[in-house]
Each structure stands twice: as structure tokens, then as C-alpha cells.
Design an enzyme around this catalytic site. Sequence first.
Site, PDB file in Angstrom:
ATOM      1  N   ASP A  72       4.583   3.198   9.943  1.00 59.57           N
ATOM      2  CA  ASP A  72       6.031   3.299   9.747  1.00 59.57           C
ATOM      3  C   ASP A  72       6.339   3.827   8.353  1.00 59.57           C
ATOM      4  OD1 ASP A  72       5.002   0.840   8.732  1.00 59.57           O
ATOM      5  OD2 ASP A  72       7.025   0.000   8.612  1.00 59.57           O
ATOM      6  N   GLU A 137       5.272  -2.572   8.158  1.00 64.46           N
ATOM      7  CA  GLU A 137       5.016  -2.836   6.741  1.00 64.46           C
ATOM      8  C   GLU A 137       6.241  -2.547   5.894  1.00 64.46           C
ATOM      9  OE1 GLU A 137       3.630  -2.520   2.617  1.00 64.46           O
ATOM     10  OE2 GLU A 137       4.695  -1.014   3.801  1.00 64.46           O
TER      11      GLU A 137
END
Length: 379
Positions: A72, A137
Amino acid sequence: MTHNLSPTIALTQQLIRRQSITPDDADCQEMLGQRLAEIGFIAETMRFADVDNLWLRRGKREPLFVFAGHTDVVPTGPADKWASPPFNADIVDGLLYGRGAADMKGSIAAMVTACERFVERYPDHRGSIAFLLTSDEEGPATDGTVKVIETLQTRQENIDWCVVGEPTSSQRVGDVVKNGRRGSLNGYLTVKGKQGHIAYPHLAENPIHRLAPALTALCAEIWDQGNDDFPPTSFQVSNLNSGTGATNVIPGTVEMVFNFRYSTEVTHEQLAQRTEMILQQHGLHYDLKWVLSGKPFRTAGGALLTAVQQAISDITGYKTELSTSGGTSDGRFIAPTGAQVIELGPLNATIHQIDECVSIADLDTLSSIYEALLVKLLT
């Protein structure tokens, strides 16, 4: 010129072109799983809530070496401010531009290509290699690596060595690695007063005025002196909100969000206790919620740190610097299991910025460092 690009750069471009704004993985993990399956990795999808995670492992023997990373990325900000579209993955003057180029799709690509070369050279290497990939994250980090680690622990699948691909380098690739991180403790404070007309302050109680001396004391407090591995603990306010928007109303409450980045010289319990003591000394009426983002960790030595230092020296010719500075990473969820954890990635100068970029030469160098590391530990 695409056909002249190294496999590492080509894969980085493929990943950048998938718009995986947290927590959307945009099928990055599926693509990586298919590619690593070709060299013997077994893929296991672990989805928690709306977060995609992927555990890939090659081999069943110990020791277990893990590459950890996140697919991400943070939002791009205004796309029209970028020199080229943030998901185009354009290369200009040796720099690859795009959201996630440095943080951290370039690292993931370098890890994959390092494994491909290593497995081709050493198909019967000792131990096992695994990838732990998450799409959580850059977000709350509640359904990503932490949940994968919990799953692995329940089945006694223990990590010996872990390299997290966070962008750690400063001036040249590999010049700085993180062998630990500070702890992070968040406080959500509401100080209560009494709302009233600003012309009649004796009939009200201004919570901003009440908070101000306590905040001054918190800012002036010396929480610790740090140590050889960690800088002194820092206290910072990130948000302060109060008022109705009117100019003639004394607010009834003031809300403050603050954070401690703390060393191993104090615990999060001690920081909470000392904070509340200061608030009580100033006679505040308040509610306070604590959220621990991660405890400090440090890999002081061992086979992984030695191998990382040697690999960087062998490939680049210079000595790396050990550091525990910067923000938190998913290493905070892995280190408590007893694993040796090191963070090593490209330059961090442009991460989360407009025109995030990475040197294509640096990514190729990084891939070589990762490969050298595998050779040192698993042959």
C-alpha cells in the site's frame, strides 16, 4: 527503452502502476505471488477485515529468513502538481518517479529479483525464505503485519531473521540501516471547562487557559536522557482543537492529541503515569485515552546484522551506519517474537512527497545487496 531496463526496474514500474492507496492492494500481492510461485514459493493469502496480506514461503527447514514489506501507498496529493502522473512510473534522468517508488515498491521489487537470482544459483539452499506482505502499513496497521505475526505464532512458525524494506538510506543506498526503532505512544486528552459568554468570564471556565500551564510543563519536562542507541524521548502535540467558531463564546472543552517517541530508558506505563501526574498537579478535569502504537526494539548484534554490514560493504565498498531514528515500522510487530530485525531500503529523501522518486541505479544496487545477504546467511 523498456527492453533495456533491469528486471528490478521493470517490476517496480509494474507495481507503481497499480494504484494501491491504503488499504487497497490493487492486486499487487496476487502478481507477486504468481511470480514467486515460479521459483518455488507457496502463497498463503491472509485477509483480515478489508486488508490483504500475503505470506509466501520457500522451504520448510530452519532457519527462516523473511523479507517484509507493504504494497500500500499513501495518497498522491494533487496529481497536477506532479512532474509526471504519480502512477505512470516514468523514468527521467535516471530517476523513477511515482507514488511508492521509494516507499516501498522499489524495495519489494529488489527483494523479488534478488530471490530469483539466488534461487537460480542455489536451488538447494539451507533454511527457508519467506515474504510477509501487507496492504495496511500506511494505514491504521491493525489488520496487517500484526495479525499475520499472530497467525504465525499460533502455529509456531518462528522467524529467525527479517529484513524490512523501509527506505532507510540517506545520501547513498545502504549508508544507513535501522537496527531498531523508538516506541510510539499516543495520548488523546479532553480538558473540561465551562462554556459561557466571553464578556462574563467569571461565569465560565476556559479550558484552554487551564490547559496552557500544564502544556508548558509537559513541553519542558525532560523525560529521559536517551542512551547510546536511542535519542532522548520526545513529546509533541499533533492536534489542538477547541471552540465553537464564534468570537464571543468561551469553549466548554479543549481536545489535544499528542505523541511520545520514546527510548528504552522509559516504559509507556511510566510516561503515562508521569503525564497524568502533571495534569493532576495543575488541577485539570480531564479524560485521557492512551494508544500504544509500538514498543521500542533493537537488534544489537547477531548473524543478521553482521551479514547486512558485510553485504553492504561487499557491494558498495563503504561502511553502513546503524540508526534507530525516524518513525515506526512494521518491524515493531516482528521483533517482539525474538526475531532479529533490520530495516534496509533506498533513499528516503522524497517519501510521501510530491514527485516521489528513486534512482534506478540504487534499486539495482539494493537488489545486489539483498542477494549478497541471502548468500551469506543461507549457503
